[in-house]
Design a protein around this motif. Structure first.
Motif, mmCIF file in Angstrom:
data_model
loop_
_atom_site.group_PDB
_atom_site.id
_atom_site.type_symbol
_atom_site.label_atom_id
_atom_site.label_comp_id
_atom_site.label_asym_id
_atom_site.label_seq_id
_atom_site.Cartn_x
_atom_site.Cartn_y
_atom_site.Cartn_z
ATOM 1 N N ASP A 251 -9.675 -5.110 -3.120
ATOM 2 C CA ASP A 251 -9.239 -3.920 -2.991
ATOM 3 C C ASP A 251 -7.570 -3.739 -3.264
ATOM 4 O O ASP A 251 -6.935 -4.727 -3.193
ATOM 5 N N GLN A 253 -4.266 -0.649 -3.404
ATOM 6 C CA GLN A 253 -3.888 0.630 -3.115
ATOM 7 C C GLN A 253 -2.469 0.779 -3.511
ATOM 8 O O GLN A 253 -1.696 -0.312 -3.585
ATOM 9 N N ALA A 264 -5.536 -6.637 -1.567
ATOM 10 C CA ALA A 264 -6.590 -7.413 -0.385
ATOM 11 C C ALA A 264 -7.543 -8.257 -1.237
ATOM 12 O O ALA A 264 -8.154 -8.253 -2.110
ATOM 13 N N VAL A 270 -3.528 -10.921 2.341
ATOM 14 C CA VAL A 270 -3.189 -9.377 2.086
ATOM 15 C C VAL A 270 -1.695 -9.588 1.281
ATOM 16 O O VAL A 270 -0.895 -10.112 1.947
ATOM 17 N N HIS A 287 -5.535 -12.621 8.646
ATOM 18 C CA HIS A 287 -6.857 -12.595 8.583
ATOM 19 C C HIS A 287 -7.478 -13.930 8.453
ATOM 20 O O HIS A 287 -6.861 -14.748 7.874
ATOM 21 N N VAL A 291 -10.736 -10.301 2.882
ATOM 22 C CA VAL A 291 -10.429 -8.870 3.231
ATOM 23 C C VAL A 291 -10.981 -8.297 2.214
ATOM 24 O O VAL A 291 -10.665 -8.448 1.134
ATOM 25 N N LEU A 294 -8.832 -1.849 2.042
ATOM 26 C CA LEU A 294 -7.601 -1.441 2.796
ATOM 27 C C LEU A 294 -7.446 -0.005 2.828
ATOM 28 O O LEU A 294 -8.221 0.838 2.018
ATOM 29 N N SER A 305 -5.919 -2.863 7.160
ATOM 30 C CA SER A 305 -6.791 -3.884 6.246
ATOM 31 C C SER A 305 -8.086 -4.269 7.163
ATOM 32 O O SER A 305 -7.849 -4.446 8.342
ATOM 33 N N SER A 307 -11.460 -6.877 7.729
ATOM 34 C CA SER A 307 -12.124 -8.289 7.365
ATOM 35 C C SER A 307 -13.153 -8.099 8.542
ATOM 36 O O SER A 307 -13.246 -7.287 9.326
#
Length: 426
Positions: A251, A253, A264, A270, A287, A291, A294, A305, A307
């Protein structure tokens, strides 16, 4: 014999007066110091602070006690009478106050409003029109479908990808729709002509996610080649290759403030990126597992985030950890946050969790039911988004349907009370 210094033996009158005044003030200061030393020893700064602490007394009109008595009465110790001849000892003790936990805001529970069928494969991506009139979905059947948000009717189907469509983004400034898929293709569709006008080449493997920068004409994509790529929309040039992840980027963002890009990855990290330099500014390693999702909070300078182990909240710009949201024991594929601080998390097993973002209170859990004719194992939730008002939640699922959810307008704080039991970690 003539003395050559005779004419300067006496000081000028002005200088003599200054010296006399200085000597007098020094003498006065010395006398005052001696008088102060001869009297009782002064209280130290800490002693003065202790003496200013009022004593807890059962009598409301009781006069404030001496500092020692005040401290000892707070601690429940036998007090010493300072008027007696005994020498008393004072001590400043820090009294630990209880931690204040904010109470979560009440949110109405969400209920299923509409089920839309039409795709022939898992629905893997959703994007909503900035005008909030329609939304687009991409699926495993390689087709992008555009639906009317109000009625749920199909408006258009776009074909061109030769594998699953994994990412969609609608430009707020141009009539463009961007799509990416497992066929390593990134396409720019002109929605006035419903045709592909640009393609962006560079990824070495399937592309799993994409995000349009909110203010710049920049597109960011990520995928199985563990590299995030930043593209100039107009020239089709790759601006940066964001390298550093050791696994698939699941992911990405973007936001208009630093960090402008957040990625992620399945390497359980991240990364926050500086868009100007094209380099990572911070790597979050909290994490323990991959992951996959997000979400950026539209109200605060924070993001979340997700997981398998936890959903974690972070503070921008340096990625400071805020809190864990525990309880969604599933592979979390998607996160979405609306303007009312409601966060949605969707799991691989069809589980749906709704959270109050500020306190981390899970105010509703639900499970998406598989459609008739589908296997129970196909009720996973792969993607989600709130519409621009935040009043509708759209989810894409493994039973090839799109579900639209809304708040239950009949719910009240009395029918669905907040049952908040915070976990205090001392």
């Amino acid at each position: 014999m003539v003395d050559e210094w005779n004419h300067v033996r006496d000081l000028p009158l002005a200088v003599a007066a200054q010296l006399a005044a200085a000597a007098k003030s020094a003498k006065d200061a010395k006398a005052a110091l001696q008088q102060q030393q001869s009297s009782d020893a002064p209280k130290s700064a800490i002693g003065a602070i202790i003496d200013n602490i009022p004593a807890r007394s059962s009598k409301p009109d009781a006069a404030p006690a001496h500092g020692t008595v005040a401290i000892r009465s707070r601690l429940g110790l036998p007090s010493l009478d300072p008027s007696s001849g005994q020498e008393s000892v004072t001590a400043l003790v820090r009294i630990k106050e209880s931690r204040k936990v904010p109470k979560p805001e009440w949110h109405a529970p969400w209920k299923l409003m509409r089920v839309i069928s039409g795709h022939l494969g898992w629905v893997r991506s959703i994007a909503v029109d900035p005008g909030n009139e329609w939304f687009a979905t991409g699926a495993g059947d390689r087709v992008i479908k555009i639906w009317d948000l109000a009625t749920g009717t199909l408006k258009l189907s776009l074909t061109g990808h030769i594998s699953t469509v994994r990412g969609l983004a609608v430009s707020p400034r141009h009539p463009y729709l961007f799509s990416c898929g497992e066929d390593k293709m990134i396409k720019c569709w002109d929605l006035e002509y419903n045709k592909v006008i640009r393609q962006y080449h560079g990824h070495l493997s399937g592309i799993y996610c994409m995000s349009l920068h909110p203010t710049l004409d920049v597109l960011v994509t990520g995928g199985r080649d563990a590299t995030g790529r930043v593209w100039d929309i107009r020239t089709k040039n790759q601006i940066f290759a964001l390298t550093g992840h050791q696994g698939t980027i699941a992911d990405v963002q973007t936001q208009d403030a630093d960090p402008q890009i957040i990625t992620a990855s399945s390497d359980a990290t991240v990364k926050l990126w500086d868009l100007a330099a094209g380099k990572s500014t911070c790597t979050l390693t909290n994490h323990k597992k991959s992951v996959r999702a997000l979400a950026i909070n539209p109200n605060e300078y924070t993001f979340a985030s997700a997981s398998t182990d936890n959903i974690k909240q972070w503070k921008c710009p340096r990625g400071e950890f805020i809190q864990n949201l525990s309880g969604h024991n599933s592979i979390v594929n998607t996160l979405s946050i609306n303007q009312d601080n409601v966060m949605f998390s969707g799991g691989d097993n069809g589980s749906m969790y709704f959270w109050d973002f500020k306190t981390g209170y899970n105010f509703q859990t639900a499970e998406a039911a598989a459609q008739p004719g589908s296997l129970d194992s196909e009720n996973g939730i792969f993607c989600s988004t709130f519409d621009k008002t935040g009043l509708r939640l759209i989810t894409g699922e493994g039973d090839k349907t799109i579900k639209i959810w809304k708040e239950d307008e009949r719910a009240t704080p009395e029918t669905h009370p907040v049952n908040f039991k915070p976990e205090i970690n001392v």
